[in-house]
Design a protein around this motif. Structure first.
Motif, PDB file in Angstrom:
ATOM      1  N   ILE A  32     -27.823 -25.700  30.029  1.00 42.53           N
ATOM      2  CA  ILE A  32     -26.806 -25.098  29.156  1.00 42.53           C
ATOM      3  C   ILE A  32     -25.826 -24.297  30.003  1.00 42.53           C
ATOM      4  O   ILE A  32     -24.614 -24.328  29.801  1.00 42.53           O
ATOM      5  N   THR A  96     -32.991 -17.312  18.657  1.00 41.67           N
ATOM      6  CA  THR A  96     -31.964 -18.245  18.185  1.00 41.67           C
ATOM      7  C   THR A  96     -32.199 -18.605  16.713  1.00 41.67           C
ATOM      8  O   THR A  96     -33.291 -18.420  16.171  1.00 41.67           O
ATOM      9  N   SER A  97     -31.133 -19.116  16.081  1.00 45.62           N
ATOM     10  CA  SER A  97     -31.169 -19.599  14.690  1.00 45.62           C
ATOM     11  C   SER A  97     -31.552 -18.511  13.681  1.00 45.62           C
ATOM     12  O   SER A  97     -32.180 -18.791  12.660  1.00 45.62           O
ATOM     13  N   VAL A 100     -27.701 -14.472  14.831  1.00 41.93           N
ATOM     14  CA  VAL A 100     -27.112 -13.632  15.886  1.00 41.93           C
ATOM     15  C   VAL A 100     -25.795 -14.237  16.385  1.00 41.93           C
ATOM     16  O   VAL A 100     -24.759 -13.561  16.477  1.00 41.93           O
ATOM     17  N   SER A 131     -25.831 -26.073  19.849  1.00 43.99           N
ATOM     18  CA  SER A 131     -24.560 -25.406  20.113  1.00 43.99           C
ATOM     19  C   SER A 131     -23.386 -26.213  19.557  1.00 43.99           C
ATOM     20  O   SER A 131     -22.434 -25.647  18.993  1.00 43.99           O
ATOM     21  N   PHE A 134     -23.372 -25.630  15.914  1.00 39.94           N
ATOM     22  CA  PHE A 134     -22.899 -24.259  15.662  1.00 39.94           C
ATOM     23  C   PHE A 134     -21.374 -24.213  15.700  1.00 39.94           C
ATOM     24  O   PHE A 134     -20.729 -23.642  14.814  1.00 39.94           O
ATOM     25  N   LYS A 137     -19.734 -26.213  12.812  1.00 38.23           N
ATOM     26  CA  LYS A 137     -19.832 -25.473  11.544  1.00 38.23           C
ATOM     27  C   LYS A 137     -18.759 -24.394  11.465  1.00 38.23           C
ATOM     28  O   LYS A 137     -18.343 -23.986  10.383  1.00 38.23           O
TER      29      LYS A 137
HETATM   30  C1  LIG Z   1     -25.329 -21.714  20.192  1.00 34.81           C
HETATM   31  C2  LIG Z   1     -25.867 -20.333  19.839  1.00 34.81           C
HETATM   32  C3  LIG Z   1     -24.915 -19.248  20.357  1.00 34.81           C
HETATM   33  C4  LIG Z   1     -25.924 -20.249  18.295  1.00 34.81           C
HETATM   34  O1  LIG Z   1     -26.412 -18.972  17.949  1.00 34.81           O
HETATM   35  P1  LIG Z   1     -27.682 -18.793  16.994  1.00 34.81           P
HETATM   36  O2  LIG Z   1     -27.923 -17.336  16.857  1.00 34.81           O
HETATM   37  O3  LIG Z   1     -28.802 -19.616  17.524  1.00 34.81           O
HETATM   38  O4  LIG Z   1     -27.159 -19.481  15.657  1.00 34.81           O
HETATM   39  P2  LIG Z   1     -27.083 -18.891  14.161  1.00 34.81           P
HETATM   40  O5  LIG Z   1     -28.462 -18.571  13.682  1.00 34.81           O
HETATM   41  O6  LIG Z   1     -26.091 -17.797  14.097  1.00 34.81           O
HETATM   42  O7  LIG Z   1     -26.596 -20.181  13.361  1.00 34.81           O
HETATM   43  C5  LIG Z   1     -25.285 -20.331  12.835  1.00 34.81           C
HETATM   44  C6  LIG Z   1     -25.094 -21.786  12.469  1.00 34.81           C
HETATM   45  O8  LIG Z   1     -25.157 -22.583  13.660  1.00 34.81           O
HETATM   46  C7  LIG Z   1     -25.853 -23.820  13.381  1.00 34.81           C
HETATM   47  N1  LIG Z   1     -27.104 -23.861  14.143  1.00 34.81           N
HETATM   48  C8  LIG Z   1     -27.667 -22.837  14.822  1.00 34.81           C
HETATM   49  N2  LIG Z   1     -28.803 -23.269  15.428  1.00 34.81           N
HETATM   50  C9  LIG Z   1     -28.935 -24.570  15.106  1.00 34.81           C
HETATM   51  C10 LIG Z   1     -29.909 -25.557  15.430  1.00 34.81           C
HETATM   52  N3  LIG Z   1     -30.966 -25.291  16.223  1.00 34.81           N
HETATM   53  N4  LIG Z   1     -29.730 -26.800  14.955  1.00 34.81           N
HETATM   54  C11 LIG Z   1     -28.675 -27.094  14.162  1.00 34.81           C
HETATM   55  N5  LIG Z   1     -27.723 -26.190  13.819  1.00 34.81           N
HETATM   56  C12 LIG Z   1     -27.857 -24.955  14.293  1.00 34.81           C
HETATM   57  C13 LIG Z   1     -26.149 -23.809  11.897  1.00 34.81           C
HETATM   58  O9  LIG Z   1     -25.053 -24.441  11.238  1.00 34.81           O
HETATM   59  C14 LIG Z   1     -26.174 -22.342  11.565  1.00 34.81           C
HETATM   60  O10 LIG Z   1     -25.818 -22.064  10.257  1.00 34.81           O
HETATM   61  P3  LIG Z   1     -26.960 -22.022   9.096  1.00 34.81           P
HETATM   62  O11 LIG Z   1     -27.999 -21.056   9.568  1.00 34.81           O
HETATM   63  O12 LIG Z   1     -26.205 -21.532   7.906  1.00 34.81           O
HETATM   64  O13 LIG Z   1     -27.504 -23.386   8.983  1.00 34.81           O
HETATM   65  C15 LIG Z   1     -27.293 -20.090  20.392  1.00 34.81           C
HETATM   66  O14 LIG Z   1     -28.170 -21.062  19.900  1.00 34.81           O
HETATM   67  C16 LIG Z   1     -27.354 -20.076  21.902  1.00 34.81           C
HETATM   68  O15 LIG Z   1     -27.241 -19.026  22.513  1.00 34.81           O
HETATM   69  N6  LIG Z   1     -27.563 -21.243  22.538  1.00 34.81           N
HETATM   70  C17 LIG Z   1     -27.645 -21.313  23.984  1.00 34.81           C
HETATM   71  C18 LIG Z   1     -26.345 -20.930  24.662  1.00 34.81           C
HETATM   72  C19 LIG Z   1     -25.219 -21.844  24.257  1.00 34.81           C
HETATM   73  O16 LIG Z   1     -25.406 -23.024  24.016  1.00 34.81           O
HETATM   74  N7  LIG Z   1     -24.007 -21.271  24.184  1.00 34.81           N
HETATM   75  C20 LIG Z   1     -22.809 -22.018  23.844  1.00 34.81           C
HETATM   76  C21 LIG Z   1     -22.094 -22.519  25.060  1.00 34.81           C
HETATM   77  S1  LIG Z   1     -21.394 -21.182  25.983  1.00 34.81           S
END
Ligand SMILES: CC(C)(COP(=O)(O)OP(=O)(O)OC[C@H]1O[C@@H](n2cnc3c(N)ncnc32)[C@H](O)[C@@H]1OP(=O)(O)O)[C@@H](O)C(=O)NCCC(=O)NCCS
Length: 167
Positions: A32, A96-97, A100, A131, A134, A137
């Motif tokens: 990532i 995650t999820s 946050v 991601s 995310f 969405k």
């Molecule tokens: C991508 C990231 C920032 C999302 O943050 P998160 O806190 O995990 O996600 P959230 O709980 O706020 O989810 C918000 C929406 O994102 C989507 N989502 C989050 N995790 C998901 C998963 N595992 N699978 C599918 N959709 C997902 C959903 O649509 C979700 O909305 P919903 O809960 O109403 O269904 C986080 O997973 C992360 O840090 N990933 C690793 C780092 C990264 O990839 N960063 C981006 C590139 S810099």
């Protein structure tokens, strides 16, 4: 009754150890992040906004613990890119999820819109489906796919390029 305090706030230099701690997992264990080695804390302190540079660095804090962060960087050095920023956003891998990332992105979009930033870009490693979902969405659209521009763990890596218009 247990009441959790959850806040999104601008990061300070004293948050950088927690930010580095969150990033360490992604650097060591995943593609990532494209860093092969865990960076020094300066890697993050230098990303804290300077007055007038229209960057934002936010942390998500729950009951005093930092569970995620997001910051912007210049997309390119040229003056013509001044209304565009690149997003980096990371949730603690054990949190995650749980909303946050969403809270951080909402706060980020509010501040960037106030700063008259027009376009926000995210570059996401191929295969990082959570991601991509995310971002999709959150009204980002995929505008590009670059093949083999990254290299980590003895393999070349593709990236998706997504963007969202803010104002
Ligand atoms: C991508 C990231 C920032 C999302 O943050 P998160 O806190 O995990 O996600 P959230 O709980 O706020 O989810 C918000 C929406 O994102 C989507 N989502 C989050 N995790 C998901 C998963 N595992 N699978 C599918 N959709 C997902 C959903 O649509 C979700 O909305 P919903 O809960 O109403 O269904 C986080 O997973 C992360 O840090 N990933 C690793 C780092 C990264 O990839 N960063 C981006 C590139 S810099």
């Amino acid at each position: 009754m247990l009441i959790l305090t959850k806040i999104i706030r601008n990061a300070t230099i004293s948050d950088m150890a927690d930010v580095l701690n969150i990033y360490t997992y992604y650097a060591n264990e995943t593609t990532i992040s494209f860093e092969e080695f865990v960076p020094e804390i300066f890697y993050f302190t230098k990303k804290l906004p300077n007055p007038g540079d229209r960057n934002v660095f936010l942390v998500y804090e729950e009951d005093g613990k930092i569970l995620g962060y997001a910051y912007t960087s210049l997309y390119g050095d040229s003056y013509g890119y001044r209304h565009t920023r690149e997003l980096s956003i990371y949730t603690d891998y054990e949190a995650t999820s749980k909303g946050v990332g969403q809270a951080l992105l909402n706060g980020m979009i509010d501040q960037l819109s106030e700063l008259d930033i027009h376009i926000l870009i995210s570059v996401i490693t191929a295969g990082n489906e959570p991601s991509i979902k995310f971002h999709l969405k959150n009204q980002f659209e995929e505008v590009g796919y670059l093949k083999e521009v990254g290299h980590k763990f003895d393999q070349f890596l593709d990236v998706h390029v997504l963007q969202r218009k803010l104002i």
